[in-house]
Design an enzyme around this catalytic site. Sequence first.
Site, PDB file in Angstrom:
ATOM      1  N   THR A  15       0.825  -1.211   0.000  1.00  0.00           N
ATOM      2  CA  THR A  15       0.000   0.000   0.000  1.00  0.00           C
ATOM      3  C   THR A  15       0.856   1.258   0.000  1.00  0.00           C
ATOM      4  O   THR A  15       2.051   1.227   0.287  1.00  0.00           O
ATOM      5  CB  THR A  15      -0.927   0.033   1.231  1.00  0.00           C
ATOM      6  OG1 THR A  15      -0.135   0.130   2.415  1.00  0.00           O
ATOM      7  CG2 THR A  15      -1.800  -1.203   1.298  1.00  0.00           C
ATOM      8  N   ASP A  16       0.187   2.369  -0.310  1.00  0.00           N
ATOM      9  CA  ASP A  16       0.850   3.665  -0.203  1.00  0.00           C
ATOM     10  C   ASP A  16       0.579   4.245   1.190  1.00  0.00           C
ATOM     11  O   ASP A  16       0.010   3.567   2.046  1.00  0.00           O
ATOM     12  CB  ASP A  16       0.373   4.599  -1.327  1.00  0.00           C
ATOM     13  CG  ASP A  16      -1.132   4.845  -1.324  1.00  0.00           C
ATOM     14  OD1 ASP A  16      -1.788   4.637  -0.277  1.00  0.00           O
ATOM     15  OD2 ASP A  16      -1.654   5.246  -2.377  1.00  0.00           O
ATOM     16  N   MET A  17       0.934   5.491   1.390  1.00  0.00           N
ATOM     17  CA  MET A  17       0.776   6.087   2.726  1.00  0.00           C
ATOM     18  C   MET A  17      -0.680   6.258   3.134  1.00  0.00           C
ATOM     19  O   MET A  17      -0.979   6.441   4.310  1.00  0.00           O
ATOM     20  CB  MET A  17       1.508   7.427   2.806  1.00  0.00           C
ATOM     21  CG  MET A  17       3.015   7.234   2.789  1.00  0.00           C
ATOM     22  SD  MET A  17       3.933   8.739   3.106  1.00  0.00           S
ATOM     23  CE  MET A  17       3.461   9.059   4.790  1.00  0.00           C
ATOM     24  N   ILE A  20      -3.854   2.495   0.591  1.00  0.00           N
ATOM     25  CA  ILE A  20      -4.471   1.989  -0.638  1.00  0.00           C
ATOM     26  C   ILE A  20      -3.427   1.201  -1.421  1.00  0.00           C
ATOM     27  O   ILE A  20      -2.264   1.613  -1.528  1.00  0.00           O
ATOM     28  CB  ILE A  20      -5.024   3.156  -1.480  1.00  0.00           C
ATOM     29  CG1 ILE A  20      -6.171   3.833  -0.717  1.00  0.00           C
ATOM     30  CG2 ILE A  20      -5.472   2.684  -2.858  1.00  0.00           C
ATOM     31  CD1 ILE A  20      -6.708   5.083  -1.372  1.00  0.00           C
TER      32      ILE A  20
END
Length: 135
Positions: A15-17, A20
């Site tokens: 995931t990103d920050m 997601i």
Amino acid sequence: MIESHTLITVRYAETDMMGIVYHGNYLPWFEVGRTTLLKECGFPYRDLEAQGYMLPVIEVGVKYQRPARYDDELTIITRLKERPALRIHLEYEVRRGEELLVTGFTTHAFINKSGEPVRPPAALTARMKELFAKT
């Protein structure tokens, strides 16, 4: 048609920050689905490689509809709708429960270790004929 279901849980590293799933992580999940389907049909990818066959991706497509998030439990549905010849075309769905998140496809060529196109192994062709006759 042959169909396989593979369960995965989204890892934090995927995931990103914002929590997601990064868009590029769906392609490895497609690979998990593809290798699972082949294994369930009796052709683990490792065995195909040992026999001198490789399946490079020659085309890929992905349509993102909804995001997957950290710790989601997902199902990768892999479908083979036509018997493979020189190529094998697989379609994928990524679902969170009943909710459709992503659809996609990959097309692969059968090649030998020299990179030349070849027909799939006779045993694979026979098994696919058998499996498609049941559906």
